[in-house]
Scaffold this motif. Structure first.
Motif, PDB file in Angstrom:
ATOM      1  N   GLY A  69       0.813  -1.171   0.000  1.00 42.70           N
ATOM      2  CA  GLY A  69       0.075  -0.054  -0.134  1.00 42.70           C
ATOM      3  C   GLY A  69       0.773   1.333   0.011  1.00 42.70           C
ATOM      4  N   PRO A  70       0.226   2.379  -0.318  1.00 43.11           N
ATOM      5  CA  PRO A  70       1.033   3.720  -0.416  1.00 43.11           C
ATOM      6  C   PRO A  70       1.505   4.179   0.859  1.00 43.11           C
ATOM      7  CG  PRO A  70      -1.402   3.976  -0.475  1.00 43.11           C
ATOM      8  CD  PRO A  70      -1.159   2.654  -0.546  1.00 43.11           C
ATOM      9  N   LEU A  71       0.984   4.022   1.840  1.00 44.35           N
ATOM     10  CA  LEU A  71       1.252   4.469   3.539  1.00 44.35           C
ATOM     11  C   LEU A  71       2.758   3.774   3.654  1.00 44.35           C
ATOM     12  CD1 LEU A  71      -1.945   5.054   5.325  1.00 44.35           C
ATOM     13  CD2 LEU A  71      -0.522   6.787   3.900  1.00 44.35           C
ATOM     14  N   SER A  72       2.560   2.562   3.364  1.00 46.00           N
ATOM     15  CA  SER A  72       3.865   1.673   3.587  1.00 46.00           C
ATOM     16  C   SER A  72       5.045   2.150   2.673  1.00 46.00           C
ATOM     17  CB  SER A  72       3.626   0.090   3.369  1.00 46.00           C
ATOM     18  OG  SER A  72       4.750  -0.421   3.848  1.00 46.00           O
ATOM     19  N   LEU A  73       4.763   2.230   1.396  1.00 54.79           N
ATOM     20  CA  LEU A  73       5.770   2.969   0.508  1.00 54.79           C
ATOM     21  C   LEU A  73       6.334   4.486   1.081  1.00 54.79           C
ATOM     22  CD1 LEU A  73       4.514   2.026  -2.996  1.00 54.79           C
ATOM     23  CD2 LEU A  73       6.509   1.079  -1.711  1.00 54.79           C
ATOM     24  N   LEU A  74       5.391   5.176   1.469  1.00 52.71           N
ATOM     25  CA  LEU A  74       6.023   6.429   1.782  1.00 52.71           C
ATOM     26  C   LEU A  74       6.759   6.538   3.221  1.00 52.71           C
ATOM     27  CD1 LEU A  74       2.644   8.767   1.569  1.00 52.71           C
ATOM     28  CD2 LEU A  74       5.010   9.109   0.581  1.00 52.71           C
ATOM     29  N   GLY A  75       6.349   5.537   4.080  1.00 53.39           N
ATOM     30  CA  GLY A  75       7.099   5.375   5.498  1.00 53.39           C
ATOM     31  C   GLY A  75       8.387   4.590   5.114  1.00 53.39           C
ATOM     32  N   GLY A  76       8.611   3.855   4.119  1.00 53.05           N
ATOM     33  CA  GLY A  76       9.824   3.257   3.827  1.00 53.05           C
ATOM     34  C   GLY A  76      10.710   4.064   3.331  1.00 53.05           C
ATOM     35  N   ASP A  80      14.349   5.803   4.867  1.00 55.23           N
ATOM     36  CA  ASP A  80      15.543   5.698   4.046  1.00 55.23           C
ATOM     37  C   ASP A  80      16.126   7.127   3.774  1.00 55.23           C
ATOM     38  OD1 ASP A  80      15.224   2.836   3.594  1.00 55.23           O
ATOM     39  OD2 ASP A  80      14.383   3.001   1.823  1.00 55.23           O
ATOM     40  N   LEU A  81      15.255   8.167   3.714  1.00 60.82           N
ATOM     41  CA  LEU A  81      15.727   9.364   3.600  1.00 60.82           C
ATOM     42  C   LEU A  81      16.382   9.836   4.805  1.00 60.82           C
ATOM     43  CD1 LEU A  81      15.720  11.990   1.730  1.00 60.82           C
ATOM     44  CD2 LEU A  81      13.645  12.567   2.969  1.00 60.82           C
ATOM     45  N   LEU A  82      16.347   9.578   5.974  1.00 61.76           N
ATOM     46  CA  LEU A  82      16.647   9.945   6.984  1.00 61.76           C
ATOM     47  C   LEU A  82      18.300   9.318   7.238  1.00 61.76           C
ATOM     48  CD1 LEU A  82      14.151   9.464   9.699  1.00 61.76           C
ATOM     49  CD2 LEU A  82      14.856  11.592   8.973  1.00 61.76           C
ATOM     50  N   HIS A  83      18.406   8.406   6.350  1.00 61.94           N
ATOM     51  CA  HIS A  83      19.855   7.609   6.547  1.00 61.94           C
ATOM     52  C   HIS A  83      20.532   8.362   5.078  1.00 61.94           C
ATOM     53  CE1 HIS A  83      17.528   5.009   9.191  1.00 61.94           C
ATOM     54  NE2 HIS A  83      18.617   4.962   9.715  1.00 61.94           N
ATOM     55  N   GLY A  84      19.988   9.219   4.512  1.00 60.27           N
ATOM     56  CA  GLY A  84      20.675   9.880   3.239  1.00 60.27           C
ATOM     57  C   GLY A  84      20.721   9.002   2.003  1.00 60.27           C
ATOM     58  N   ASP A  85      19.496   8.093   1.937  1.00 60.40           N
ATOM     59  CA  ASP A  85      19.416   7.224   0.811  1.00 60.40           C
ATOM     60  C   ASP A  85      18.015   7.650   0.250  1.00 60.40           C
ATOM     61  OD1 ASP A  85      19.194   5.215  -0.899  1.00 60.40           O
ATOM     62  OD2 ASP A  85      18.636   3.456   0.425  1.00 60.40           O
TER      63      ASP A  85
END
Length: 587
Positions: A69-76, A80-85
């Protein structure tokens, strides 16, 4: 006082963060907002020949994690963004970060070159004002600002790249590839900046300190420099916004010259629904906008120096701009006759035997690629083009005047809105409400107010810090009296003139969305669609493209010269209040 400033700064940061989260969430939800299956879009982007069977689509869903689902994709993605990815491209399977960095580097180089062209042109437009000490209605500068960027890019490509062979026509190899795109972007931006500077200079040159300096034998060059420093602080945010526009809003120019910039990268990712690449590109554009806005604010504070803190600013009184009634009257007559003549003709009649016919008595402006009369389409498209742009312009003006009194609170939303290209907002709006004129107007309205808001906020801040306003408070004037009799009259007129100057640009933004299928739909005779439809055969039939381009330029000249004429008449009827203290800011 310091606690209040900290509260306002915290409100701006909170607004900025909320808007940023909302934009990234909307981008992440794009396939679900549009009702399209993201697995189908990714499958077609990966391999156009493969049949979209249920097994193939299910394989794509498992590969991308769409089943969660979209919410899971946004959370993932946020984790990853917080780790610079920034994730991996859904289409190419490569890392997103290198692609975003490469596109941003190209766009930053193009932005620098375009800004250089714009500043040079703005200096050329402002120089006569410094020499003569008075301004004209500025119709020529407005016409330059109304030149369609993608049409200018196409003409420059044909003239200097194809016919003369002086410069490359596509790619991004060396500095020579930067010349034509920089000209296409810098000329309209320079016309806008030059008009704003030329509009503000005459009142400054009429201040008492200029007369005193001249009497003391100060050189004209030093006086000109001091006048520019006096007039630039309210306009510095506009320079920053124009610079950001060169980066994120150059999608059409990057497409014409095949420039691999960040705007073109974002558009390609949106078309293929490559969400990781689209989110990374949008995030880069937003970061660029925030950094540029902060630098512009810092430059403005340095230009103002201690004047703002010490309440030693004095806003120059309104001064009538030299405007001859013949100019707006002539422009209006030409537009009215052309539109009225076109309304008497059929804009949809197709005659394939008269395709791309040259102008004649039967077809005064020629025909397009389907043999339709260009004059008829120009006339019938005026209501849609001009009416929609005027409504968006008026809405932006009202929002800007309101936001100008809460600059810290509106600052965050303005930074986010200014950093977003119209194309990206148009994609999101079209996904939610569907393509059409209304959706395109909403998209442009959402991002067209920050420039006017920054102008209004800068003027409001200077008016509130001026000495005569301090005197009004000292004698017991009520806040409502100060607002209606001093602040609003000093702010509304220059911001309204700025809004009129942006009217053709708003029309062009609507046109660019129409070209991408997000605005007015064919066969509607909208001016932007006329430009876009004629771009493919502009070498064989330039009249089909020149007709709407000239109409937009005449519209710009009419808007600015008419506003100057109205302002001059109003100023002659109203005697400005005396100003007791005038000094060049920071000089």
């Amino acid at each position: 006082m310091r606690s209040r400033i900290r509260r306002l700064a915290g409100a701006a940061a909170l607004t900025r963060l909320c808007c940023l989260i909302a934009v990234l969430a909307a981008v992440g939800l794009l396939p679900w907002l549009s009702g399209r299956d993201p697995a189908l879009a990714v499958l077609r982007a990966r391999s156009a020949e493969q049949d979209p069977t249920e097994e193939a689509l299910q394989s794509v869903r498992r590969d991308l994690g769409l089943d969660a689902g979209p919410l899971s994709l946004l959370g993932g993605w946020a984790s990853d963004l917080l780790h610079g990815d920034l994730g991996t491209s859904w289409v190419s399977g490569t890392e997103v970060l290198p692609s975003v960095v490469a596109g941003l580097q190209v766009s930053l180089a193009l932005m620098g070159a375009s800004l250089g062209v714009a500043v040079l042109l703005a200096c050329a437009l402002a120089a006569p004002v410094l020499v003569r000490g008075r301004a004209s209605a500025g119709a020529w500068a407005a016409m330059l600002a109304a030149v369609p960027e993608f049409l200018l890019a196409t003409v420059a490509l044909l003239l200097f790249g194809v016919w003369l062979g002086w410069l490359p026509t596509s790619g991004w190899v060396g500095p020579e590839n930067m010349v034509l795109p920089a000209l296409a972007l810098g000329v309209p931006g320079g016309g806008l900046l030059g008009r704003l500077v030329a509009d503000a200079l005459p009142a400054v040159l009429d201040e008492r300190w200029v007369e005193l300096w001249r009497g003391a034998g100060v050189s004209r060059a030093r006086i000109a420099g001091a006048a520019l420093r006096r007039v630039l602080p309210p306009l510095v945010p506009q320079f920053g916004m124009v610079a950001v526009g060169f980066t994120g809003g150059a999608v059409a120019v990057e497409t014409v010259f095949a420039v691999p910039g960040i705007g073109r990268t974002a558009l390609g990712a949106a078309k293929s629904q490559d969400l990781p690449l689209l989110q990374g590109s949008v995030l880069a554009l937003l970061a660029l906008g925030l950094v540029t806005g902060a630098l512009a604010a810092l430059a403005r504070r340095r230009l103002l120096g201690p004047a703002l803190r010490d309440a030693s600013l004095a806003l120059p009184p309104a001064r009538p701009v030299r405007a001859r009634p013949a100019v707006p009257a002539t422009l209006f007559a030409v537009l009215a006759v052309t539109i009225g003549w076109g309304l008497l003709r059929d804009p949809y009649a197709v005659n394939t035997t008269a395709r791309l016919a040259a102008p004649s008595w039967q077809h005064p402006l020629g025909t397009d690629g389907l043999g339709r009369d260009v004059l008829a389409r120009l006339g019938h498209g005026a209501a849609t083009t001009v009416g929609t742009a005027a409504a968006v312009c008026l809405l932006s003006l009202l929002v800007a005047l309101a936001m100008g009194f809460w600059p810290r609170i509106a600052e965050g939303a303005a930074d986010i809105a200014n950093a977003l290209p119209p194309v990206i907002v148009g994609i999101l709006v079209a996904a939610a409400v569907g393509p059409g004129t209304g959706g395109a107007a909403l998209a442009v309205a959402l991002i067209s107010w920050p420039a006017l808001s920054a102008h209004a906020a800068a003027l409001v801040q200077e008016v509130r810090a001026s000495a005569f306003l301090t005197a009004q408070r000292a004698i017991g004037a009520s806040p409502f009296w100060i607002l209606t009799r001093h602040v609003l009259p000093s702010v509304a007129a220059p911001v309204a003139r700025h809004a009129l100057l942006r009217l053709p640009g708003i029309a062009l933004a609507l046109a660019s969305l129409g070209f991408l299928g997000l605005g007015a739909q064919p066969p509607a005779p909208e001016w932007g669609l006329l430009l876009d439809e004629s771009r493919a055969y502009v070498e064989r039939a330039p009249w089909a493209a020149l007709a709407p381009a000239v109409a937009l330029a005449l519209l710009a000249g009419l808007a600015v010269s008419g506003a100057a004429l109205a302002q001059g008449g109003r100023t002659r009827r109203i005697t400005p209040a005396p100003v007791t203290k005038e000094a060049p800011v920071g000089v």
